[in-house]
Design a protein around this motif. Structure first.
Motif, PDB file in Angstrom:
ATOM      1  N   HIS A  67      11.756  20.466  18.951  1.00  0.00           N
ATOM      2  CA  HIS A  67      11.808  21.865  19.370  1.00  0.00           C
ATOM      3  C   HIS A  67      13.212  22.450  19.199  1.00  0.00           C
ATOM      4  O   HIS A  67      13.379  23.530  18.635  1.00  0.00           O
ATOM      5  N   PHE A  68      14.216  21.720  19.686  1.00  0.00           N
ATOM      6  CA  PHE A  68      15.552  22.330  19.776  1.00  0.00           C
ATOM      7  C   PHE A  68      16.439  22.102  18.549  1.00  0.00           C
ATOM      8  O   PHE A  68      17.247  22.968  18.212  1.00  0.00           O
ATOM      9  N   ALA A  69      16.319  20.957  17.885  1.00  0.00           N
ATOM     10  CA  ALA A  69      17.246  20.689  16.773  1.00  0.00           C
ATOM     11  C   ALA A  69      17.184  21.762  15.670  1.00  0.00           C
ATOM     12  O   ALA A  69      18.229  22.237  15.227  1.00  0.00           O
ATOM     13  N   PRO A  70      15.958  22.187  15.242  1.00  0.00           N
ATOM     14  CA  PRO A  70      15.931  23.243  14.219  1.00  0.00           C
ATOM     15  C   PRO A  70      16.521  24.559  14.724  1.00  0.00           C
ATOM     16  O   PRO A  70      17.143  25.299  13.963  1.00  0.00           O
ATOM     17  N   ARG A  71      16.343  24.838  16.016  1.00  0.00           N
ATOM     18  CA  ARG A  71      16.898  26.075  16.584  1.00  0.00           C
ATOM     19  C   ARG A  71      18.426  26.017  16.607  1.00  0.00           C
ATOM     20  O   ARG A  71      19.100  26.991  16.304  1.00  0.00           O
ATOM     21  N   VAL A  72      18.947  24.862  17.003  1.00  0.00           N
ATOM     22  CA  VAL A  72      20.407  24.708  17.022  1.00  0.00           C
ATOM     23  C   VAL A  72      20.954  24.835  15.600  1.00  0.00           C
ATOM     24  O   VAL A  72      21.969  25.498  15.367  1.00  0.00           O
ATOM     25  N   LYS A  73      20.241  24.251  14.643  1.00  0.00           N
ATOM     26  CA  LYS A  73      20.703  24.341  13.257  1.00  0.00           C
ATOM     27  C   LYS A  73      20.687  25.790  12.782  1.00  0.00           C
ATOM     28  O   LYS A  73      21.635  26.259  12.142  1.00  0.00           O
ATOM     29  N   ALA A  74      19.620  26.514  13.111  1.00  0.00           N
ATOM     30  CA  ALA A  74      19.524  27.928  12.723  1.00  0.00           C
ATOM     31  C   ALA A  74      20.652  28.733  13.374  1.00  0.00           C
ATOM     32  O   ALA A  74      21.282  29.585  12.742  1.00  0.00           O
ATOM     33  N   PHE A  75      20.928  28.434  14.654  1.00  0.00           N
ATOM     34  CA  PHE A  75      22.014  29.100  15.387  1.00  0.00           C
ATOM     35  C   PHE A  75      23.349  28.877  14.690  1.00  0.00           C
ATOM     36  O   PHE A  75      24.119  29.813  14.467  1.00  0.00           O
ATOM     37  N   GLU A 170      13.249  45.402  18.279  1.00  0.00           N
ATOM     38  CA  GLU A 170      13.956  44.608  17.271  1.00  0.00           C
ATOM     39  C   GLU A 170      15.453  44.921  17.214  1.00  0.00           C
ATOM     40  O   GLU A 170      16.295  44.026  17.203  1.00  0.00           O
ATOM     41  N   LYS A 171      15.783  46.226  17.225  1.00  0.00           N
ATOM     42  CA  LYS A 171      17.185  46.638  17.106  1.00  0.00           C
ATOM     43  C   LYS A 171      18.036  46.039  18.217  1.00  0.00           C
ATOM     44  O   LYS A 171      19.129  45.543  17.968  1.00  0.00           O
ATOM     45  N   GLN A 172      17.528  46.092  19.446  1.00  0.00           N
ATOM     46  CA  GLN A 172      18.303  45.605  20.584  1.00  0.00           C
ATOM     47  C   GLN A 172      18.420  44.079  20.541  1.00  0.00           C
ATOM     48  O   GLN A 172      19.455  43.519  20.876  1.00  0.00           O
ATOM     49  N   ARG A 173      17.341  43.435  20.124  1.00  0.00           N
ATOM     50  CA  ARG A 173      17.371  41.979  20.050  1.00  0.00           C
ATOM     51  C   ARG A 173      18.427  41.529  19.039  1.00  0.00           C
ATOM     52  O   ARG A 173      19.176  40.583  19.273  1.00  0.00           O
ATOM     53  N   ILE A 174      18.482  42.243  17.937  1.00  0.00           N
ATOM     54  CA  ILE A 174      19.461  41.884  16.893  1.00  0.00           C
ATOM     55  C   ILE A 174      20.890  42.081  17.402  1.00  0.00           C
ATOM     56  O   ILE A 174      21.779  41.274  17.114  1.00  0.00           O
ATOM     57  N   MET A 175      21.104  43.126  18.193  1.00  0.00           N
ATOM     58  CA  MET A 175      22.448  43.358  18.729  1.00  0.00           C
ATOM     59  C   MET A 175      22.879  42.196  19.623  1.00  0.00           C
ATOM     60  O   MET A 175      24.000  41.711  19.545  1.00  0.00           O
ATOM     61  N   ILE A 176      21.964  41.747  20.483  1.00  0.00           N
ATOM     62  CA  ILE A 176      22.309  40.622  21.368  1.00  0.00           C
ATOM     63  C   ILE A 176      22.542  39.371  20.535  1.00  0.00           C
ATOM     64  O   ILE A 176      23.481  38.614  20.757  1.00  0.00           O
ATOM     65  N   GLU A 177      21.673  39.186  19.546  1.00  0.00           N
ATOM     66  CA  GLU A 177      21.806  38.007  18.699  1.00  0.00           C
ATOM     67  C   GLU A 177      23.169  37.982  18.011  1.00  0.00           C
ATOM     68  O   GLU A 177      23.819  36.941  17.935  1.00  0.00           O
ATOM     69  N   GLN A 178      23.608  39.148  17.544  1.00  0.00           N
ATOM     70  CA  GLN A 178      24.903  39.174  16.858  1.00  0.00           C
ATOM     71  C   GLN A 178      26.048  38.895  17.817  1.00  0.00           C
ATOM     72  O   GLN A 178      27.015  38.236  17.466  1.00  0.00           O
ATOM     73  N   ALA A 179      25.920  39.397  19.054  1.00  0.00           N
ATOM     74  CA  ALA A 179      26.977  39.161  20.038  1.00  0.00           C
ATOM     75  C   ALA A 179      27.097  37.671  20.347  1.00  0.00           C
ATOM     76  O   ALA A 179      28.188  37.150  20.543  1.00  0.00           O
ATOM     77  N   TYR A 180      25.949  36.962  20.394  1.00  0.00           N
ATOM     78  CA  TYR A 180      25.965  35.551  20.779  1.00  0.00           C
ATOM     79  C   TYR A 180      26.140  34.606  19.610  1.00  0.00           C
ATOM     80  O   TYR A 180      26.788  33.585  19.721  1.00  0.00           O
ATOM     81  N   PHE A 181      25.476  34.912  18.489  1.00  0.00           N
ATOM     82  CA  PHE A 181      25.335  33.910  17.450  1.00  0.00           C
ATOM     83  C   PHE A 181      26.297  34.080  16.305  1.00  0.00           C
ATOM     84  O   PHE A 181      26.666  33.122  15.657  1.00  0.00           O
ATOM     85  N   SER A 182      26.659  35.295  15.999  1.00  0.00           N
ATOM     86  CA  SER A 182      27.485  35.417  14.812  1.00  0.00           C
ATOM     87  C   SER A 182      28.943  35.237  15.219  1.00  0.00           C
ATOM     88  O   SER A 182      29.344  35.629  16.299  1.00  0.00           O
ATOM     89  N   ASP A 183      29.688  34.632  14.340  1.00  0.00           N
ATOM     90  CA  ASP A 183      31.078  34.345  14.641  1.00  0.00           C
ATOM     91  C   ASP A 183      31.913  35.558  14.281  1.00  0.00           C
ATOM     92  O   ASP A 183      32.821  35.488  13.491  1.00  0.00           O
TER      93      ASP A 183
END
Lengths: 216, 216
Positions: A67-75, A170-183
């Motif tokens: 469950h988690f390893a592919p998610r961590v890799k994607a992150f 979708e727009k809001q989810r992407i904003m949070i994702e960028q704050a957390y996941f993108s370097d």
């Protein structure tokens, strides 16, 4: 904010997103040597970590891994890591999950949150970014077992939070994702999307407010 | 009682791991003293966990044999000892600040910067600067504005500026818009951790001239 220490106030729903149902365990195995292990919500993931910790249970670990390893890799790949680098670090994170299983405190975090913090710290090491010192731990007293009611409340809150995020536009989810996941910092995001900084900040704030609202 | 807390933006960036080291130090040290912000940080970590949970790993595939490779690494890796949490000592400085200073306030190697004010630069990455400030009771820090962001965390005594009053554990977050002159209140000498991501702009001629040498 959603106060994690507060007892649940509303009737709880078991969160059943399609993804948590994909609880793969060893479903694909046909040899039947290992018992199939599945988890569908926070409490069940907690039980799997406990089995790893108490009994070095490989079947439980396999379910966590799949469950988690592919998610961590994607992150990690979203953070700019190469395929090979992300694979290496994802495996490393899962090694830490096994080795630190006894230290996981389900009254303070969901399994997903715990693994997120491990992956975040490894990402900082990997990208040789600025050190991130941690606040000193609160002293809980010797060998204190987590309060079961608190564990249940926190795991249910976390399931709800996950469900609330899944329903964000979708727009809001992407904003949070960028704050957390993108370097990348807010200003770099602004450069790429051409959006003024103020808009980005207010979108993140809006997303958080929506989250708070949907949890209250 | 702590009345000045971290902003959502800072807590989220600390949770995501995207702040410069000096800011991480100020955030972590405030959290060590502030249970409210510790709980809020847990909420932001929970958002990170929920985002990890929501990640669609469909496009990311683990290498063949990733699970077997990870299990082999687990077998080979040494056990991770459970960290020992010492109860908090009597010192003024909590962790992680105490480690950066190399002990408590008696270990700080102060250097005078004029008017009885003293400072000590802490070793962090260069993107932002962290320094300890010692302001004798009743003394004003030179009037200054900011090019970037400044965070000031009080560890001993009280300082007040045009906006408010700050005691132990309080954190002031100042940006370009704030032009302030903090004054230590009479009674106890004031000790702060001050973090900046750009050199301060001093109003008076002499402090500005001295700036390159003092690194503030």
């Amino acid at each position: 904010m959603f106060d994690m220490s507060r007892p649940p106030s509303a009737p709880r729903q078991v969160v059943r997103t399609e993804d948590t149902f994909l609880a793969r365990g060893n479903k694909s195995r046909r040899d039947g040597r290992q018992q199939q292990v599945q988890a569908q919500n926070g409490a069940e993931w907690v039980a799997l970590v406990k089995r790893v910790s108490d009994a070095q249970d490989t079947a439980a670990f396999t379910a966590l891994f799949e469950h988690f390893a592919p998610r961590v890799k994607a992150f990690l790949m979203k953070s700019g890591a190469s395929h090979a680098q992300a694979e290496e670090v994802a495996q490393d994170v899962m090694v830490t999950v096994w080795k630190k299983a006894a230290q996981f405190d389900p009254s303070r975090a969901s399994v997903a949150t715990w693994i997120f913090t491990i992956a975040r710290n490894r990402r900082i090491d990997m990208l040789r970014r600025d050190r991130r010192p941690e606040p000193e731990e609160l002293f809980w007293g010797p060998e204190e077992e987590p309060d079961q009611l608190q564990v249940i409340a926190l795991q249910q809150e976390s399931d709800q939070l996950s469900a609330a995020i899944a329903t964000l536009p979708e727009k809001q989810r992407i904003m949070i994702e960028q704050a957390y996941f993108s370097d990348r910092s807010h200003s770099e995001i602004a450069e790429e999307t051409g959006l003024p900084l103020g808009t980005i900040k207010s979108r993140i704030r809006l997303a958080l407010e929506r989250l708070r609202h949907s949890l209250s | 009682m702590i009345t000045h807390h971290l902003s959502d933006k800072l807590l989220m960036a600390y949770s995501a791991g995207s702040l410069p080291e000096a800011f991480n130090l100020a955030v972590a040290t405030h959290i060590a003293l502030c249970d409210e912000c510790r709980a809020r940080l847990a909420s932001f970590d929970a958002i990170g966990g929920a985002m990890l949970e929501q990640t669609q790993p469909t496009s990311v595939v683990l290498q063949d044999g990733a699970l077997a490779a990870t299990l082999a690494r687990i077998k080979a890796a040494p056990a991770i000892a459970k960290p020992v949490h010492e109860p908090r000592g009597e010192g003024i400085l909590p962790e992680p600040l105490a480690s950066y200073v190399g002990g408590d306030i008696d270990q700080i190697e102060w250097r005078g910067v004029g008017g009885g004010v003293r400072q000590a630069i802490l070793q962090t990455s260069k993107i932002a600067t962290a320094r300890m400030l010692y302001i004798p009771a009743g003394v004003a820090v030179p009037d200054h504005g900011h090019n970037g962001m400044e965070m000031t965390l009080v560890l001993q005594g009280v300082f007040a500026d045009e906006t408010a009053r700050f005691g132990r554990g309080d954190i002031e977050i100042a940006d370009e818009d704030l032009d302030h002159q903090p004054v230590a209140e009479p009674g106890e000498d004031c000790i702060c951790l001050a973090v900046t991501d750009a050199p301060l702009k001093f109003r008076a001629f002499l402090p500005r001239l001295a700036q390159p040498f003092l690194r503030i």
